[in-house]
Design a protein around this motif. Structure first.
Motif, mmCIF file in Angstrom:
data_model
loop_
_atom_site.group_PDB
_atom_site.id
_atom_site.type_symbol
_atom_site.label_atom_id
_atom_site.label_comp_id
_atom_site.label_asym_id
_atom_site.label_seq_id
_atom_site.Cartn_x
_atom_site.Cartn_y
_atom_site.Cartn_z
ATOM 1 N N VAL A 146 11.753 18.717 -2.507
ATOM 2 C CA VAL A 146 11.851 17.433 -2.628
ATOM 3 C C VAL A 146 12.735 16.415 -3.246
ATOM 4 O O VAL A 146 12.768 15.731 -3.029
ATOM 5 N N ALA A 147 14.069 16.863 -2.874
ATOM 6 C CA ALA A 147 15.546 16.116 -2.830
ATOM 7 C C ALA A 147 15.301 14.976 -1.330
ATOM 8 O O ALA A 147 15.482 14.144 -1.505
ATOM 9 N N GLY A 148 14.711 16.162 -0.444
ATOM 10 C CA GLY A 148 14.685 15.250 0.491
ATOM 11 C C GLY A 148 13.235 14.629 1.020
ATOM 12 O O GLY A 148 13.066 12.693 1.161
ATOM 13 N N SER A 149 12.195 14.796 0.683
ATOM 14 C CA SER A 149 11.389 13.733 0.752
ATOM 15 C C SER A 149 11.402 12.913 -0.343
ATOM 16 O O SER A 149 10.914 12.089 0.320
ATOM 17 N N LEU A 150 11.644 13.362 -1.745
ATOM 18 C CA LEU A 150 11.146 11.767 -2.563
ATOM 19 C C LEU A 150 12.674 11.235 -2.325
ATOM 20 O O LEU A 150 12.798 10.004 -2.996
ATOM 21 N N GLY A 151 14.257 11.687 -2.040
ATOM 22 C CA GLY A 151 14.839 10.576 -2.461
ATOM 23 C C GLY A 151 14.849 10.069 -1.105
ATOM 24 O O GLY A 151 15.011 8.890 -1.328
ATOM 25 N N THR A 152 14.072 10.324 0.210
ATOM 26 C CA THR A 152 13.745 9.149 1.271
ATOM 27 C C THR A 152 12.957 8.573 1.061
ATOM 28 O O THR A 152 13.500 7.310 1.193
ATOM 29 N N ALA A 196 1.107 -1.135 0.658
ATOM 30 C CA ALA A 196 -0.036 -0.137 0.021
ATOM 31 C C ALA A 196 0.860 1.714 -0.204
ATOM 32 O O ALA A 196 2.323 1.433 0.254
ATOM 33 N N VAL A 197 0.053 2.700 -0.380
ATOM 34 C CA VAL A 197 0.967 3.741 0.210
ATOM 35 C C VAL A 197 0.877 4.840 1.267
ATOM 36 O O VAL A 197 -0.307 4.188 1.150
ATOM 37 N N ASN A 198 1.547 4.983 2.019
ATOM 38 C CA ASN A 198 0.608 5.884 2.818
ATOM 39 C C ASN A 198 0.550 7.167 2.163
ATOM 40 O O ASN A 198 0.974 7.643 1.654
ATOM 41 N N PHE A 199 -0.850 7.514 3.093
ATOM 42 C CA PHE A 199 -1.546 8.780 1.929
ATOM 43 C C PHE A 199 -0.637 10.250 2.633
ATOM 44 O O PHE A 199 -0.055 10.781 1.927
ATOM 45 N N GLY A 200 -0.364 10.060 4.184
ATOM 46 C CA GLY A 200 0.636 11.064 5.012
ATOM 47 C C GLY A 200 2.389 11.499 4.113
ATOM 48 O O GLY A 200 2.831 12.019 4.923
ATOM 49 N N GLY A 201 2.708 8.905 4.145
ATOM 50 C CA GLY A 201 3.918 9.533 3.745
ATOM 51 C C GLY A 201 4.151 9.284 2.866
ATOM 52 O O GLY A 201 5.843 9.510 2.190
ATOM 53 N N CYS A 202 3.675 9.573 1.981
ATOM 54 C CA CYS A 202 3.711 9.522 0.273
ATOM 55 C C CYS A 202 3.125 10.229 -0.006
ATOM 56 O O CYS A 202 3.346 10.851 -0.900
ATOM 57 N N VAL A 203 1.859 10.219 -0.523
ATOM 58 C CA VAL A 203 0.481 10.906 -1.643
ATOM 59 C C VAL A 203 0.512 12.032 -1.298
ATOM 60 O O VAL A 203 1.151 12.626 -2.131
ATOM 61 N N ILE A 204 0.427 12.478 0.200
ATOM 62 C CA ILE A 204 1.145 14.496 -0.192
ATOM 63 C C ILE A 204 2.736 15.159 -0.410
ATOM 64 O O ILE A 204 2.558 15.571 -0.892
ATOM 65 N N PRO A 205 3.701 13.995 0.251
ATOM 66 C CA PRO A 205 5.120 14.672 0.019
ATOM 67 C C PRO A 205 5.072 14.346 -2.148
ATOM 68 O O PRO A 205 5.820 15.494 -2.416
ATOM 69 N N VAL A 206 4.841 13.707 -2.322
ATOM 70 C CA VAL A 206 4.821 13.292 -3.420
ATOM 71 C C VAL A 206 3.926 14.027 -4.892
ATOM 72 O O VAL A 206 4.379 14.902 -5.046
ATOM 73 N N LEU A 207 3.324 14.826 -4.575
ATOM 74 C CA LEU A 207 2.205 15.899 -4.790
ATOM 75 C C LEU A 207 2.609 17.534 -4.162
ATOM 76 O O LEU A 207 2.800 18.231 -5.097
ATOM 77 N N LEU A 208 2.874 17.661 -3.590
ATOM 78 C CA LEU A 208 3.726 18.745 -2.886
ATOM 79 C C LEU A 208 4.999 18.549 -3.642
ATOM 80 O O LEU A 208 5.217 19.727 -3.932
ATOM 81 N N SER A 209 5.646 17.768 -3.852
ATOM 82 C CA SER A 209 6.487 18.022 -4.856
ATOM 83 C C SER A 209 7.051 18.305 -6.254
ATOM 84 O O SER A 209 7.667 19.113 -6.534
ATOM 85 N N SER A 213 6.433 21.963 -10.993
ATOM 86 C CA SER A 213 5.888 22.714 -11.560
ATOM 87 C C SER A 213 6.096 24.467 -11.636
ATOM 88 O O SER A 213 5.351 24.914 -12.565
ATOM 89 N N ARG A 214 5.781 24.717 -10.175
ATOM 90 C CA ARG A 214 6.140 25.825 -10.377
ATOM 91 C C ARG A 214 8.035 26.884 -10.131
ATOM 92 O O ARG A 214 7.515 27.678 -10.886
ATOM 93 N N SER A 215 8.597 25.795 -10.006
ATOM 94 C CA SER A 215 10.226 26.137 -9.787
ATOM 95 C C SER A 215 10.527 25.605 -11.082
ATOM 96 O O SER A 215 11.785 26.883 -11.675
#
Length: 211
Positions: free
Chosen positions: A160-166, A81-94, A99-101
């Motif tokens: 982005v690097a900290g969240s997605l990298g981890t 499974a994917v965790n909503f708080g630990g996977c979905v939210i960090p990925v969407l925010l990243s 998209s902005r930067s």
């Protein structure tokens, strides 16, 4: 988490990412509540050891029946499974930050560096999940960001690097191997949950603050 909230570091970190205090607070609440929500992705069947007690006849001068543990192989299901708080939210925010930067090759280098470090630091904990030291990934993220990413992009790149990298190094690369899932021996394997949730969340926050 109590210390983080009390001194307002989480709000400061999210403000450096361009979020208002209200948006940062809602994101924090959604992340914490979402840490208890696992969304099933697929189910796999595998054989696991199953010890049962059986009567075994031992041939000796006095033939007797003994009760002994016998190891069988039992078929069981394991849900990934994917965790909503630990996977979905960090990925969407990243993705939103990218998209902005704008996507820069230097950010990809940072993600690769953090992923490699997280993969080396993470260890599967049987029956629990994958554990990772909390403070080392943020420091590696900050060093990679300061080296490869120019000034204004640093906070977004650090998150982005900290969240997605981890997430990639600690969870995805480990859970991609059946041997690791076998060691975990849990009915539900959560990407971004259990032992890696703290690492993903705190790495993102601290990396932004230090960048």
């Amino acid at each position: 988490m109590f210390i983080f909230v009390q001194v307002g570091l989480v709000t400061v970190a999210f403000s450096k990412l361009g979020l208002t205090p209200g948006q940062g607070f809602l994101l924090l609440i959604a992340t914490l509540l979402g840490s208890g929500v696992n969304i099933p992705v697929f189910r796999s069947s595998r054989l696991v050891p199953d010890f049962s007690l059986r009567s075994v006849r031992m041939f000796n001068p006095h033939t007797r029946m003994f009760t002994a543990p016998v190891q069988d192989r039992a078929l069981t299901n394991q849900v990934v499974a994917v965790n909503f708080g630990g996977c979905v939210i960090p990925v969407l925010l990243s993705l939103s930050l990218l998209s902005r930067s704008g996507f820069d090759f230097s950010i990809l280098i940072c993600i690769a560096v953090v992923s490699a470090a997280a993969y080396g630091l993470a260890r599967p904990v049987p029956g629990v999940g994958i554990g990772i030291p909390v403070l080392i990934p943020p420091l590696i993220t900050v060093l990679a960001t300061l080296i490869f990413v120019p000034g204004d992009l640093a906070p977004a790149a650090a998150y982005v690097a900290g969240s997605l990298g981890t997430l990639i190094g600690a969870d995805l690369l480990h859970l991609a191997t059946p041997a690791t899932r076998k060691v975990l021996d849990a009915p539900v394997v959560s990407i971004g949950g259990a032992g890696t949730f703290d690492g993903i969340f705190i790495t993102g926050i601290l990396a932004v603050l230090l960048a």
